[in-house]
Enzyme design. Structure first.
Site, PDB file in Angstrom:
ATOM      1  N   GLU A  64       5.638  13.387  10.946  1.00 53.49           N
ATOM      2  CA  GLU A  64       6.654  13.669   9.767  1.00 53.49           C
ATOM      3  C   GLU A  64       6.037  14.952   8.988  1.00 53.49           C
ATOM      4  O   GLU A  64       4.886  15.319   9.238  1.00 53.49           O
ATOM      5  CB  GLU A  64       6.248  12.437   8.654  1.00 53.49           C
ATOM      6  CG  GLU A  64       7.102  11.164   9.196  1.00 53.49           C
ATOM      7  CD  GLU A  64       6.459  10.122   8.357  1.00 53.49           C
ATOM      8  OE1 GLU A  64       7.206   9.118   8.024  1.00 53.49           O
ATOM      9  OE2 GLU A  64       5.410  10.107   7.989  1.00 53.49           O
ATOM     10  N   ASP A 235       6.372   1.637   6.113  1.00 47.95           N
ATOM     11  CA  ASP A 235       6.502   3.179   5.629  1.00 47.95           C
ATOM     12  C   ASP A 235       7.537   3.883   6.777  1.00 47.95           C
ATOM     13  O   ASP A 235       7.388   5.005   6.608  1.00 47.95           O
ATOM     14  CB  ASP A 235       5.349   3.631   5.540  1.00 47.95           C
ATOM     15  CG  ASP A 235       4.306   3.926   6.795  1.00 47.95           C
ATOM     16  OD1 ASP A 235       4.624   3.268   7.757  1.00 47.95           O
ATOM     17  OD2 ASP A 235       3.296   4.469   6.796  1.00 47.95           O
TER      18      ASP A 235
HETATM   19  P1  NAD Z   1      -4.762   0.743  11.707  1.00 50.88           P
HETATM   20  O1  NAD Z   1      -3.987   0.903  13.085  1.00 50.88           O
HETATM   21  O2  NAD Z   1      -5.975   1.317  11.766  1.00 50.88           O
HETATM   22  O3  NAD Z   1      -4.795  -0.696  11.224  1.00 50.88           O
HETATM   23  C1  NAD Z   1      -3.755  -1.653  10.987  1.00 50.88           C
HETATM   24  C2  NAD Z   1      -4.382  -3.047  11.219  1.00 50.88           C
HETATM   25  O4  NAD Z   1      -3.309  -3.773  11.034  1.00 50.88           O
HETATM   26  C3  NAD Z   1      -5.042  -3.355  12.760  1.00 50.88           C
HETATM   27  O5  NAD Z   1      -6.415  -3.613  12.367  1.00 50.88           O
HETATM   28  C4  NAD Z   1      -4.026  -4.525  13.159  1.00 50.88           C
HETATM   29  O6  NAD Z   1      -4.776  -5.412  13.757  1.00 50.88           O
HETATM   30  C5  NAD Z   1      -3.692  -5.003  11.855  1.00 50.88           C
HETATM   31  N1  NAD Z   1      -2.389  -6.115  11.973  1.00 50.88           N
HETATM   32  C6  NAD Z   1      -1.263  -5.496  12.811  1.00 50.88           C
HETATM   33  N2  NAD Z   1      -0.329  -6.654  12.527  1.00 50.88           N
HETATM   34  C7  NAD Z   1      -0.892  -7.384  11.651  1.00 50.88           C
HETATM   35  C8  NAD Z   1      -0.442  -8.878  11.413  1.00 50.88           C
HETATM   36  N3  NAD Z   1       0.669  -9.280  11.730  1.00 50.88           N
HETATM   37  N4  NAD Z   1      -1.245  -9.479  10.327  1.00 50.88           N
HETATM   38  C9  NAD Z   1      -2.752  -9.009  10.030  1.00 50.88           C
HETATM   39  N5  NAD Z   1      -2.840  -7.768  10.488  1.00 50.88           N
HETATM   40  C10 NAD Z   1      -2.348  -6.989  11.468  1.00 50.88           C
HETATM   41  O7  NAD Z   1      -3.633   1.445  10.894  1.00 50.88           O
HETATM   42  P2  NAD Z   1      -4.245   2.198   9.378  1.00 50.88           P
HETATM   43  O8  NAD Z   1      -4.413   3.537   9.583  1.00 50.88           O
HETATM   44  O9  NAD Z   1      -5.251   1.220   8.721  1.00 50.88           O
HETATM   45  O10 NAD Z   1      -2.715   2.265   8.621  1.00 50.88           O
HETATM   46  C11 NAD Z   1      -2.204   0.890   8.214  1.00 50.88           C
HETATM   47  C12 NAD Z   1      -0.624   1.112   7.948  1.00 50.88           C
HETATM   48  O11 NAD Z   1      -0.511   1.628   6.582  1.00 50.88           O
HETATM   49  C13 NAD Z   1       0.161   1.703   9.073  1.00 50.88           C
HETATM   50  O12 NAD Z   1       1.344   1.093   9.145  1.00 50.88           O
HETATM   51  C14 NAD Z   1       0.163   3.133   8.187  1.00 50.88           C
HETATM   52  O13 NAD Z   1       1.516   3.895   8.922  1.00 50.88           O
HETATM   53  C15 NAD Z   1       0.272   2.919   6.899  1.00 50.88           C
HETATM   54  N6  NAD Z   1       0.178   3.967   6.122  1.00 50.88           N
HETATM   55  C16 NAD Z   1       0.612   4.074   4.959  1.00 50.88           C
HETATM   56  C17 NAD Z   1       0.530   4.967   4.106  1.00 50.88           C
HETATM   57  C18 NAD Z   1       1.096   5.081   2.675  1.00 50.88           C
HETATM   58  O14 NAD Z   1       1.091   6.101   1.813  1.00 50.88           O
HETATM   59  N7  NAD Z   1       2.231   4.216   2.270  1.00 50.88           N
HETATM   60  C19 NAD Z   1      -0.477   5.816   3.984  1.00 50.88           C
HETATM   61  C20 NAD Z   1      -1.308   5.989   5.264  1.00 50.88           C
HETATM   62  C21 NAD Z   1      -1.192   4.891   6.131  1.00 50.88           C
END
Ligand code: NAD
Length: 352
Positions: A64, A235
């Site tokens: 993005e 997101d």
């Molecule tokens: P990451 O991959 O490091 O961590 C995600 C975690 O979620 C993993 O440890 C995984 O095991 C766990 N997970 C997956 N499915 C699950 C479930 N059903 N129950 C419990 N845990 C579960 O990712 P990250 O960098 O920590 O990002 C997390 C999320 O936040 C991503 O989807 C990312 O796109 C989003 N994000 C959003 C913003 C925002 O501004 N809203 C900013 C950054 C990241």
């Protein structure tokens, strides 16, 4: 290091310098100052150019571009989201960004934004919770214990006054990593075996899971009256975390509706489902939480203005502390119209 007056050099904050910068200020102070900087820019909301971000979608994720401008500065972030990346030892989210002077169009900063995105996302979430969470909230359930999770925990401690985080992840190793990183943070950390267990006694729940599907991290029966939900993992089109029934019971707060309706939890709802814009709560034009029993939901997807605020913040701090290097990124011929001459002279043998 004094910034040179030479316009053509662009300060660059590498990952290493970003980490040095954060440590020189202190993680909690950075999170508090970022929350304040973002909140301040939300009060200037109408000044900014706004557009939903441009996404390039593939089977495995999304890339993005997130641009905005307040008329004085222009900023954009390049960011990806690839939930399966961690299986290959790569991160789900990486980013870099640029800030430019609108009057000349010249960049004034290029920066890593992987660390900065985690900081600004957590600061935005905590800033929203400052307006929406029940008063005196002390316990937060944190579901999804990946890269973003500790940043969320620390921001809610620093900005909201959270004292305990209750962790759950489908991968116990992620929870163990998160608990290890938060040991010594001053937070009470409890590792849980289910999201239901994590929710016990929590006034706030943060979901930051990564899965490229309509997931159901929280179901309606898990959400008691008065809870504040900070949902940041949904997101992207086709990527949500909450059961639709929760949305039907919640007062929903969003950053920029045209983007959130495409990417947020509310993509599950009709296009006219009522939402409140967070900036209006901050300026007092709209109400935030109106009762102790209300369920509030911050449907956070991440908006360009938050990255703009973060870039401006680190720009100012890096120039003061010297945590940057100068990049020879903009061609700078002595005669601005002699770009070709500059290239030609560079190919000539050096005079003895
Ligand atoms: P990451 O991959 O490091 O961590 C995600 C975690 O979620 C993993 O440890 C995984 O095991 C766990 N997970 C997956 N499915 C699950 C479930 N059903 N129950 C419990 N845990 C579960 O990712 P990250 O960098 O920590 O990002 C997390 C999320 O936040 C991503 O989807 C990312 O796109 C989003 N994000 C959003 C913003 C925002 O501004 N809203 C900013 C950054 C990241």
């Amino acid at each position: 290091m004094t910034p040179p007056s030479h316009l053509a050099y662009v300060p660059f904050i590498s990952v290493e310098n970003m980490m040095r910068l954060v440590h020189s200020i202190g993680v909690e102070t950075v999170l508090k100052e970022l929350a304040d900087a973002i909140e301040h820019d939300f009060t200037r909301w109408q000044l900014f150019d706004k557009t939903p971000r441009f996404g390039c979608h593939s089977e495995t994720g999304v890339i993005e571009l997130m641009p905005t401008s307040d008329g004085e500065f222009y900023g954009f972030k390049y960011v990806n989201g690839h939930p399966t990346n961690t299986k290959q030892g790569l991160q789900t989210v990486t980013a870099f960004g640029l800030l430019a002077n609108v009057s000349s169009g010249y960049p004034v900063l290029l920066s890593e934004m992987t660390v900065l995105t985690a900081l600004r996302t957590a600061a935005t979430s905590a800033m929203a919770a400052r307006h929406l969470a029940p008063k005196g909230a002390k316990v937060m359930a944190l579901i999804g214990n990946g890269a973003q999770s500790e940043f969320q925990a620390m921001a809610f401690k620093a900005v909201v006054g959270i004292e305990e985080v209750r962790l759950y992840d489908i991968d116990a190793a992620a929870t163990a990593k998160c608990a290890r990183n938060l040991a010594g943070s001053g937070l009470k950390v409890t590792a849980c075996r289910s999201s239901q267990e994590a929710m016990e006694g929590a006034q706030i729940v943060t979901t930051c899971t990564a899965d490229k599907q309509f997931a159901t991290i929280l179901t309606d029966n898990m959400i008691g009256d008065g809870i504040h939900i900070n949902a940041i993992g949904g997101d992207c089109p086709g990527k949500t975390e909450l059961h639709k029934d929760i949305l039907l019971r919640s007062q929903i707060f969003v950053e920029y509706p045209p983007q959130t309706r495409i990417e947020g939890e509310i993509q599950q709802m009709s296009a006219d489902h009522p939402v409140t814009e967070l900036w209006q709560v901050i300026t007092g034009e709209a109400e935030g939480r109106t009762s102790a029993s209300q369920i509030t939901l911050f449907d956070g997807v991440g908006f360009a203005i938050e990255d703009f605020s973060a870039l401006k913040y680190v720009h100012e701090r890096a120039l003061k502390t010297g945590h940057f290097v100068q990049l020879d990124m903009i061609a700078d011929p002595d005669d601005p119209r002699d770009l070709f001459g500059m290239l030609t002279r560079a190919g000539e043998p050096a005079l003895a």
